[in-house]
Enzyme design. Structure first.
Site, short mmCIF file in Angstrom:
data_model
loop_
_atom_site.label_atom_id
_atom_site.label_comp_id
_atom_site.label_asym_id
_atom_site.label_seq_id
_atom_site.Cartn_x
_atom_site.Cartn_y
_atom_site.Cartn_z
N GLU A 280 -1.09 -41.69 -2.50
CA GLU A 280 -0.58 -42.62 -1.75
C GLU A 280 -0.58 -44.03 -1.91
OE1 GLU A 280 -1.01 -41.15 2.43
OE2 GLU A 280 -0.58 -43.22 3.36
N GLU A 283 1.71 -44.40 -4.88
CA GLU A 283 3.07 -44.38 -4.19
C GLU A 283 3.53 -45.67 -3.61
OE1 GLU A 283 3.68 -41.80 -1.08
OE2 GLU A 283 5.77 -41.53 -1.43
N CYS A 300 -0.27 -38.77 7.15
CA CYS A 300 -1.22 -37.91 7.28
C CYS A 300 -1.46 -36.97 8.63
CB CYS A 300 -2.59 -38.23 7.03
SG CYS A 300 -2.89 -40.04 7.65
N SER A 320 5.56 -41.79 3.59
CA SER A 320 4.98 -41.68 2.21
C SER A 320 5.37 -40.10 1.96
CB SER A 320 3.51 -41.71 2.24
OG SER A 320 2.91 -40.91 1.41
N GLU A 362 1.99 -27.98 11.36
CA GLU A 362 2.14 -28.26 10.00
C GLU A 362 2.34 -27.15 8.90
OE1 GLU A 362 -0.37 -30.43 8.09
OE2 GLU A 362 0.63 -32.16 7.43
N GLU A 367 8.09 -26.48 3.97
CA GLU A 367 7.89 -27.42 2.73
C GLU A 367 6.52 -27.04 2.28
OE1 GLU A 367 9.07 -28.47 5.79
OE2 GLU A 367 10.66 -29.27 5.30
N CYS A 513 -7.72 -39.17 15.03
CA CYS A 513 -8.21 -37.74 14.84
C CYS A 513 -9.31 -37.39 15.80
CB CYS A 513 -8.32 -37.40 13.30
SG CYS A 513 -7.07 -37.57 12.45
#
Lengths: 679, 162
Positions: A280, A283, A300, A320, A362, A367, A513
């Site tokens: 990341e 990127e 995330c 991202s 997720e 994907e 989280c």
């Protein structure tokens, strides 16, 4: 100093907003089902009633404290009223307690025990309402709902989404996402699951996948790999009455337990968090150089990603493209482990243990699969891990400590702090600052690593500025989706220099989280703060702090992916996002009888309205009527086609016309009609 | 085929009249209900997006007030009081008989041809005339099952002769 007298004892108070808060501070637990400090006061359950001298019986949650108030909390009268309230709730409650996921942690159950209710004097009037299990993440069971409205308020006030609301009235009231045929899946839910956390009963619970995991474990042909997320180790101790300063001891116990349960390899998702940061940060530097898709949003938090996809699709390119640590875990493990373990890809089962309900969704994203095989097979929350440990008969308190398996069990402190709000930003800064230059706010810790702890904190919206090679970078750190909306709106309006962000970190759950919906339920903010502290403490004692120092990450890159951002890395460590429509319904202005017609869709979002969508609609209708195209053209209104910056938007048979005007619309309609006639 | 454009423009006008103010949700819904006789779901959806409030909230408001209905109402509306006084005088029997007569199933409110809608109301404030019934805004007191059936028959005859 002001004071009140509670049961004859003087208690001082300063600026608390209600009596209940004062009591809580003085360790008197007044029963309540609907009061949450972070939410508005609702006064629905009436359990927090107290007797105030001269004023009678009042709810403590919505009564302002006054100086010299005389309060009694445990009179015979109050106790009887509370008992009746609980009994009435139970009479209208699906009392399938032994099979309820919330059993033993259910507030209603606990209160019923506390008040010694051994008999319900009212006839049971529950009529079973159908459960909503349409999503991968949560199950809503209205038969267990006590209508406290906590979920409704949380979704609206903290997340700013308002998926759930009450419908009907009186005895028919229930919570639901609205609409007769509407369920959570077709609503605007982002699966953050915070409604689970505030729900006092089992009306909203995470969807369990424990049974599938046991089944995979008992299949001798399958090898089952598991990994635990950073935040898991901070909270599971609460369930078993264990405390740990930095979480390493508890992580070690979890590893032993998982090994005993029968998992082949036990990894740490923190390792993949390190990997995420390497990818990341690379990127980010790339985007910064090209000034493309800046600000960059973190990816995330899956609930945040769905939030953007559903509510702010304009910003999809800004997220991202890196997979979340869980996503990387799935693809990396499915790539490298079959060879190491000597099993086929089909027989490798990948399980992750996370503090999150949105991760369940997720894992099922199209994907995150290759050739029809999902990268992550099952996702367990901490609740489910606790259940597995209990089911296996292990004594978690006494179990030994063992260490994670290599290579994916090695982590740096950067991967560990991922579990809290601000952690991702801090990890990214540790990477880019130490790789690319010096930051003006360097703090050299006793452990001699560069900390960026000015990004830490508890506020839902934090703004910091760092200096990278002479260039100022504005960074926003956000938790709670309502705060995220604020940031997105300020970026959209784009008029304030201060709001030109380079990097925005968002976590959907308050606190990140550690406060996730898959964690053991916490009611007190101190609990969440203790979890956060544990992660930072773990980071402090660990040997490496910068993700780029993770030797195993470097090795996996070298062996399989080359450099960050390479073609291989893009295939395995990146993902795509797509616009997820909130509602399918459109308003039909006009529809020919036969099904074979050219569809015109006009956007009537606020932006397009301002830019003249109304006139365009009028013009198109007139145009069609004047030319007698009525049998070949259908017109409908979409509420928003989510391309607000390019409005007004009109689509003609799948072709999107941006900046539409009369001539453009007419030309395209005629073109499409001709195409249709030609077939 | 006629287009819906006037319908759409009307909703848009209603929203504009209320300056797209979300605090005016109830007045907006009232006008929509008045214009259509009910609240069509696609319109609720459009209002939700236009006012930037969640669909579930609008749905909650629409299902809370008995004034609003999500199903199209019939041409003739029969309101039968089931308040205490009327209930004691057996108004529920009248409800059942009319429903039977018009072949309206238990959970339904409107007849199949959408000519009649039956509503029960909590109290009409004319307990002295119990049991009370309102057909198309005409208050009819001291109702009996036979009288009620006659009233419905009269309307049916009128409709058929049209």
């Amino acid at each position: 100093m002001k004071y009140l007298t509670v049961n004859g004892i003087k208690i001082l108070f300063s600026n608390e907003k209600n009596i209940l808060e004062i009591m809580k501070k003085k360790c008197i637990d007044i029963p309540t089902l609907c009061y949450h400090k972070e939410l508005s006061v609702y006064g629905a359950c009436r359990l927090c009633i107290v007797e105030v001298e001269g004023r009678g019986i009042l709810p403590a949650c919505s009564t302002l404290p006054e100086n010299a108030m005389q309060i009694r909390t445990n009179t015979e009268r109050i106790k009887e009223i509370r008992k009746i309230i609980i009994e009435l709730m139970l009479a209208n409650h699906d009392r399938e307690c032994p099979t309820c996921a919330k059993s033993e942690t259910c507030s209603l159950q606990i209160l019923s025990r506390r008040f010694g209710i051994d008999e319900i004097r009212f006839r049971n009037v529950t009529n079973k309402k159908s459960k909503d299990s349409s999503t991968y993440s949560l199950i809503v069971d209205p038969s267990k709902c006590v209508l406290c409205g906590s979920c409704v308020r949380f979704c609206d006030e903290i997340q700013g989404i308002g998926v759930l609301d009450f419908m009907n009235r009186g005895a028919q009231s229930k919570i639901c996402p609205g609409g007769n045929n509407m369920n959570l899946l077709s609503s605007g839910c982002v699966y953050c699951g915070q409604c689970i956390r505030v729900c006092p009963t089992g009306a909203i619970v995470p969807k369990s996948e424990v049974n599938y995991v046991w089944k995979a474990l008992s299949n001798p042909n399958k090898k089952v790999i598991v990994a635990i997320a950073p935040a898991v180790r901070t909270a599971i101790g609460e369930v078993f009455g264990l405390s740990d300063k930095n979480g390493t001891k508890i992580a070690g116990k979890i590893v032993s337990a998982l090994r005993y349960i029968g998992f082949t390899k036990i990894f740490d998702i923190s390792f993949f968090a390190d990997m995420t940061i390497v990818e990341e940060a690379n990127e980010f530097m790339d985007r910064l150089e090209k000034m493309k898709n800046i600000p960059m949003f973190t990816s995330c938090c899956p609930a945040w990603v769905i939030f953007v996809e559903k509510y702010y699709p304009d910003f999809i390119p800004n997220i991202s493209s890196c997979r979340s640590p869980q996503g990387m875990y799935g693809s990396v493990v499915k790539k490298i482990m079959p060879k190491i373990l000597g099993v086929s890809k089909e027989n490798l089962v990948v399980v992750s243990i996370v503090p999150c309900t949105a991760k369940k969704f997720e894992a099922r994203r199209h994907e995150l699969s290759k050739e029809g095989i999902a990268d992550i097979d099952y996702v367990l929350t901490v609740h489910e891990l606790v259940r597995m440990i209990e089911e296996s008969g292990l004594d978690f308190r006494k179990i030994d400590i063992s260490s994670f398996d290599m290579p994916c069990g090695f982590k740096t402190g950067a991967g560990i702090i991922f579990g809290t709000s601000g952690g991702v930003t801090e990890a990214v800064l540790r990477n880019i600052m130490n790789n690319n230059g010096k930051c003006d706010k360097d703090v050299i810790d006793a452990n001699k690593f560069t900390r960026f702890d000015f990004v830490r904190g508890d506020e839902g919206l934090r703004k910091v500025k760092v200096n990278l090679n002479g260039k100022d970078l504005n960074i926003a750190i956000v938790h709670g989706l309502k705060n995220a909306s604020k940031i997105l709106e300020s970026i959209k309006s784009n008029d304030n220099e201060k709001d030109k962000y380079s990097f925005v970190e968002v976590m959907a759950c308050p606190g990140g989280c550690v406060g996730g919906a898959g964690q053991p339920i916490y009611k007190n903010l101190n609990v969440r703060n203790a979890r956060t502290k544990m992660l930072y403490e773990n980071d402090r004692i660990i040997k490496f702090h910068n993700p780029q120092d993770n030797l195993y990450v470097s090795k996996i890159y070298k062996d399989h992916f080359g450099n960050p951002g390479s073609k291989q890395a893009c295939e395995y460590l990146h993902t795509r996002y797509k616009y997820a429509k909130k509602f399918k319904k459109v308003f039909e202005i006009y529809r020919p009888l036969n099904d074979d017609y050219v569809k015109i869709n006009i956007c009537f979002g606020n932006n397009c309205i301002q830019k003249g969508a109304k006139d365009i609609l009028k013009h198109i209708v007139k145009f069609i009527e004047n030319n007698n195209y009525e049998n070949n053209i259908g017109i409908s209104i979409s509420i928003c086609l989510e391309k607000c910056s390019k409005g007004p938007i009109v689509t003609v048979a799948e072709e999107v016309i941006e900046f539409c005007n009369f001539e453009l619309a007419e030309k395209t309609i005629i073109k499409k009609l001709r195409d249709k006639i030609r077939g | 085929m006629k287009s819906n454009i006037t319908k759409f423009e009307m909703i848009y006008r209603i929203l504009e009249d209320n300056s797209f103010d979300r605090s005016k949700l109830v007045p907006i819904l009232q006008v929509v209900q008045k214009e259509y006789g009910y609240l069509p779901e696609e319109i609720l959806d459009f209002i939700a997006s236009s006012l930037d409030i969640s669909y579930s909230k609008i749905y909650g408001v629409a299902t809370f007030f008995t004034y609003f209905t999500l199903q199209p109402k019939g041409k003739h509306i029969i309101k039968i009081c089931t308040g205490t006084a009327c209930h004691v005088k057996k108004s529920t029997d009248i409800v059942n008989i009319i429903k039977n007569k018009l072949e309206i199933k238990n959970e339904e409110f409107s007849s199949k041809d959408n000519l009649f809608t039956i509503e029960t109301v909590a109290c009409l404030g004319t307990c002295g005339l119990a049991p009370v019934l309102i057909i198309d805004d005409n208050i009819q007191g001291k109702m009996t099952s036979d009288k009620a059936v006659n009233l419905v028959d009269a309307i049916l005859k009128q409709e058929r002769s049209k």
